[in-house]
Design a protein around this motif. Structure first.
Motif: not given
Ligand code: FES
Ligand SMILES: [Fe+2]
Length: 427
Positions: A300, A303-306
């Motif tokens: 990630r 912390g968010k985008v995979r």
């Protein structure tokens, strides 16, 4: 005349120089493409290469020497803990297949034994005791494969690789009936020659199966990694049952490398790995030597985008061999892991990666990523003690389950670690 030639040279020289530079750059580019993209990866780390980054100083041979001293000190002074037996029962990789050409013999010392591993002209690998029963020469050092036999270098006695019987004594009229060398059960699969080791002398209770895609040549060998690790063998597979360590030491970005201190540094925090895992032993009769770990991995950004996802099914096959089937958006790959105890507290771990041709360039990168993550485990293993009564919470339950599963590979006469060397002043 001379002046005309000089003028011509002066005119040509810059063009030639440019040509040379271009040729050199093209050669360098070709070399890099071959070295890093076409040739399978070969990544090797010695005992002092991982987990001793804190032993600094001026780079070069001095640091290597200092690290070697520190490794010796760590090995001598560490508290090892109440260790399980040091050599479990099962199949152990002694050599990689391509290190054993037909008609050659190699010496391997592991599990407290010395072996002559040889390949006869028909392509079959065999494992014999290395020491000649005549006068004790190591037949793998200077000996030769002659037909179906291994010939000792000292006086030329020959032993049949299929049953260990003495086939010829070059200077005697009669071959002694009882003369034979011990032959060990062996097999070859997935790029390794394995020996069956059992402290009670029992025959194999399972086999290492060939992976069909590898045996059929559909998945290609695309690289290997090799590590020496200062630990008890059980610590390494126990990683599979230790789910909680994944989101601790394997969470920081790969870009931070294999050193745990460096990996936590701020510049690498924008990328993190998130793991979910489950481990279970197989219970059906005849399959209890197997256990499976399912892993889901995501990388990630902020912390968010995979940015990447991968599913892994790791099959533990006995005490010292693992097949990791990796499923990515690009396709399926396989990493196999073979652990060999060279000494009670010294393990050699070799990984191979196999992939379909279209993932031939991706596979070495994947193996390198796995190697970086593995180095973080090694940094812990190289220094830890074995905790026989660990302080566990409910979420750690698979560690205990893994220990119960692994204990099936120890038996009454499994060798135990001698504490003599730890307590002795003789150093
Ligand atoms: S020691 Fe091997 S033939 Fe004599
Ligand atoms: Fe790990």
């Amino acid at each position: 005349m001379a002046a005309a030639a000089a003028a011509q040279l002066a005119h040509l020289a810059p063009v030639d120089a440019l040509g040379w530079v271009q040729a050199l750059l093209a050669a360098a580019a070709l070399f890099l493409v071959y070295r890093y993209l076409i040739r399978p990866l070969d990544y090797r780390r010695d005992l002092s290469d991982v987990g001793f980054g804190h032993v600094g100083g001026v780079a070069g041979a001095g640091v290597r020497h200092r690290r070697a001293d520190v490794v010796r000190d760590v090995r001598r002074r560490r508290r090892v803990g109440a260790l399980p037996p040091v050599y479990p029962n099962g199949w152990f990789a002694l050599l990689e297949s391509d290190a054993l050409p037909a008609g050659e013999v190699r010496h391997v010392a592991a599990l407290g034994e010395n072996w002559a591993v040889l390949r006869t002209a028909d392509g079959q690998a065999h494992v014999l005791d290395a020491y000649c029963p005549h006068l004790g020469a190591n037949m793998a050092v200077g000996g030769a494969v002659r037909g179906d036999c291994l010939e000792c270098p000292f006086h030329g006695w020959r032993f049949n690789a299929h049953d260990g019987r003495c086939a010829a004594v070059p200077y005697a009229d009669k071959v002694p009936e009882f003369a034979r060398v011990k032959r060990w059960e062996s097999c070859e699969a997935n790029g390794f020659v394995f020996v069956w080791y059992h402290a009670e002398g029992e025959p194999p209770s399972w086999q290492v199966e060939a992976v069909p895609q590898v045996a059929r040549g559909e998945w290609l060998f695309r690289g290997r990694s090799e590590f020496l690790i200062n630990s008890h063998i059980q610590e390494i597979p126990e990683n599979g049952g230790d789910v909680a360590h994944l989101n601790a030491i394997h969470a920081p970005s790969l870009l931070g490398g294999g050193d745990l201190v460096r990996a936590q540094k701020l510049p690498f925090r924008f990328l993190r790995h998130v793991w979910a895992a489950a481990w279970a032993a197989q219970t059906e009769p005849g399959r209890t030597h197997l256990a499976t770990m399912h892993l889901q991995h995501e990388t990630r950004l902020l912390g968010k985008v995979r940015v990447l996802a991968m599913d892994v099914r790791a099959e533990q096959i006995g005490p010292a061999y693992v097949e990791m089937y990796l499923r990515s958006a690009l396709g399926d790959l396989l990493i196999v892991q073979a652990v060999t105890p060279l000494e009670p507290l010294l393990q050699r771990v070799v990984h191979h990666v196999y992939a379909p041709p279209r993932l031939a360039l991706f596979a070495p990168l994947l193996l390198l990523s796995e190697a970086i993550m593995f180095e973080r485990d090694i940094m812990v293993w190289n220094h830890k003690k074995y905790e026989d009564k660990p302080l566990l919470v409910r979420e750690d339950k698979t560690i205990q389950r893994h220990r119960r599963w692994y204990s099936q590979f120890y038996s009454e006469n499994s060798p135990r670690h001698s504490f003599v060397s730890q307590n002795s002043l003789d150093w």
